[in-house]
Design a protein around this motif. Sequence first.
Motif, short mmCIF file in Angstrom:
data_model
loop_
_atom_site.label_atom_id
_atom_site.label_comp_id
_atom_site.label_asym_id
_atom_site.label_seq_id
_atom_site.Cartn_x
_atom_site.Cartn_y
_atom_site.Cartn_z
N ILE A 41 -8.47 -20.47 20.75
CA ILE A 41 -7.68 -19.24 20.63
C ILE A 41 -6.45 -19.51 19.78
CG2 ILE A 41 -8.44 -18.07 22.73
CD1 ILE A 41 -6.13 -19.27 24.21
N GLU A 42 -6.00 -18.46 19.11
CA GLU A 42 -4.87 -18.59 18.19
C GLU A 42 -3.80 -17.56 18.52
OE1 GLU A 42 -6.14 -19.44 13.92
OE2 GLU A 42 -7.84 -18.31 14.71
N TYR A 43 -2.56 -18.01 18.39
CA TYR A 43 -1.42 -17.12 18.60
C TYR A 43 -0.53 -17.21 17.37
CZ TYR A 43 -2.83 -17.78 23.48
OH TYR A 43 -3.55 -17.86 24.65
N GLY A 44 0.04 -16.06 16.99
CA GLY A 44 0.95 -16.05 15.86
C GLY A 44 0.91 -14.72 15.13
N TYR B 231 -0.14 -11.80 12.88
CA TYR B 231 -1.47 -11.26 12.55
C TYR B 231 -2.57 -11.79 13.46
CZ TYR B 231 1.17 -10.19 8.30
OH TYR B 231 2.13 -9.76 7.41
N ARG B 232 -2.17 -12.38 14.57
CA ARG B 232 -3.14 -12.85 15.56
C ARG B 232 -2.66 -12.38 16.93
NH1 ARG B 232 -2.56 -16.77 11.66
NH2 ARG B 232 -4.50 -17.62 10.77
N ASP B 233 -3.27 -12.88 18.00
CA ASP B 233 -2.74 -12.58 19.33
C ASP B 233 -1.34 -13.18 19.43
OD1 ASP B 233 -5.00 -11.26 20.36
OD2 ASP B 233 -5.98 -13.15 20.81
N THR B 234 -0.41 -12.43 19.97
CA THR B 234 0.95 -12.95 20.11
C THR B 234 1.19 -13.54 21.49
OG1 THR B 234 1.74 -10.75 20.74
CG2 THR B 234 1.88 -11.38 18.40
N ASP B 235 0.44 -13.04 22.49
CA ASP B 235 0.59 -13.56 23.84
C ASP B 235 -0.75 -13.39 24.56
OD1 ASP B 235 0.38 -10.88 24.35
OD2 ASP B 235 2.42 -10.62 25.11
N LEU B 236 -0.78 -13.76 25.84
CA LEU B 236 -1.99 -13.62 26.64
C LEU B 236 -1.59 -13.07 27.99
CD1 LEU B 236 -5.05 -14.15 26.65
CD2 LEU B 236 -4.57 -16.38 27.67
N GLY B 237 -2.19 -11.92 28.36
CA GLY B 237 -1.81 -11.25 29.59
C GLY B 237 -2.15 -12.02 30.85
N PHE B 238 -1.57 -11.61 31.94
CA PHE B 238 -1.73 -12.21 33.26
C PHE B 238 -3.18 -12.06 33.71
CE2 PHE B 238 -0.46 -12.08 37.93
CZ PHE B 238 -0.11 -13.42 37.97
N HIS B 239 -3.83 -13.16 34.12
CA HIS B 239 -5.26 -13.11 34.44
C HIS B 239 -5.69 -14.36 35.21
CE1 HIS B 239 -5.12 -15.73 30.92
NE2 HIS B 239 -6.33 -16.16 31.26
N VAL B 240 -6.94 -14.39 35.62
CA VAL B 240 -7.59 -15.60 36.11
C VAL B 240 -8.82 -15.83 35.26
CG1 VAL B 240 -6.74 -15.38 38.48
CG2 VAL B 240 -8.94 -14.35 37.86
N ASP B 241 -9.32 -17.06 35.25
CA ASP B 241 -10.46 -17.42 34.41
C ASP B 241 -11.77 -17.33 35.19
OD1 ASP B 241 -8.67 -17.97 32.37
OD2 ASP B 241 -8.56 -20.11 32.87
N ASP B 242 -12.87 -17.18 34.47
CA ASP B 242 -14.20 -17.22 35.07
C ASP B 242 -14.66 -18.67 35.09
OD1 ASP B 242 -16.70 -16.73 36.06
OD2 ASP B 242 -17.51 -15.90 34.20
N SER B 243 -13.98 -19.48 35.88
CA SER B 243 -14.27 -20.91 35.92
C SER B 243 -13.83 -21.47 37.26
CB SER B 243 -13.52 -21.63 34.79
OG SER B 243 -12.11 -21.59 35.03
N GLU B 244 -14.33 -22.67 37.56
CA GLU B 244 -13.83 -23.40 38.73
C GLU B 244 -12.59 -24.20 38.32
OE1 GLU B 244 -16.22 -21.32 39.95
OE2 GLU B 244 -17.55 -22.70 38.86
#
Length: 391
Positions: A250-253, A255-268
């Motif tokens: 994933i990339e931030y900056g 012209y890209r995503d600037t942040d990532l919202g509050f969440h949980v992952d589909d993983s252990e």
Amino acid sequence: MTSSDMNSNLNRLRSMALGSSSNQSDQQQPRASQETLNASLKLRRTPNEEHEPDHYEDLQLDFNPSLFRSLERFLPENLLSSTRIEKARAMSDLLLRYSPESERIRVQKHREYKQNILSSYQRLHEELYTLDPVSFFVPSFLDAVSNTSEENFKSIIVRAAPGIYTFDMFKPQFCQMLIAEVENMEKWFHYSKSSMMRPTTINKFGVVLDDFGLDGMLQKLLGDFISPISQVLFPEACGTGLDSHHGYAIEYGKYRDTDLGFHVDDSEVTLNVCLGNQFSGGELYFRGVRCDDHVNSEIKENYDYSQVPGQAVLHHGHHRHGARAITAGRLVNLVMWCRSSTFREAKSYQKDFSSWCGGCKLEKHNRQQVAIKATVEMLKKRGADKTHVEH
């Protein structure tokens, strides 16, 4: 495929495939003999618990490899002696036949999507596609994992907060090569005028590395390195090991995503490694581990982490988290969602996750306090009644 999808498919096969037949073909895998296929048409009514299933993580399959391992124990005895490829093809036939039409369409589209990439994409750094520990890892990490002991793991790992562990992992050269490879992937999509499948529903930018042929390398990374460490650090979620993954960048900056919202992952367990580039901001923030029932409960835990190139963060998949906005530059991360089929199957039968969920733990504590209070009141009443009788 989610754990509910996996269990649904397996249960559907158990009930529907008994006595049924399947004759679909898979041109990407060697075809088993007709006799072998005929033998595979009827599943066992009960699993062969003594049979040790094969591993399918390195094969290009349309379904979660964990599903194949679970299903294999239901295959008839004469098919169990077949090659791994023959068993995988027979099970793929069954899964495709009894999957809903929408799932079959999704699988077919993703198969065509990935085949198009693999047939046309020109790799920039071929050495990335085969895991070379000496070239990839910093010496401290390599030394610690060379002897899979709890003491060795903990010698390099910092417990930054409950359930959050950090350690130096990748060499700068590896990070730079992977960033360049991701840029090359994006350029290929741009010039091929193809639409790209993004890593998650909340990412507008980023690349699924598995789709470009890095799934074998990432699966080896999982099996040989991340799973043994996770079994020590997260025994409640992956005590029997991690067996599948979803890997992406994933990339931030600008012209890209600037942040990532509050969440949980589909993983252990989630592995998140900062690959670098010059940047400021982009801190990760964590707000406590919660099960599905408590994912939106009150926030009591707070921990913020400033990302460092080459440094890994390992955390429980259900640890609520997000990424703050990038204020300057560009940030690239390698993320791998690590999954355990055993944990997911057991989880479907459980109601109490107080061993790792803060919400369940609080509810359990409150129930215990209520029970203790009731017991104390009962004992007081009995004592008072006894005193009254004696007088």
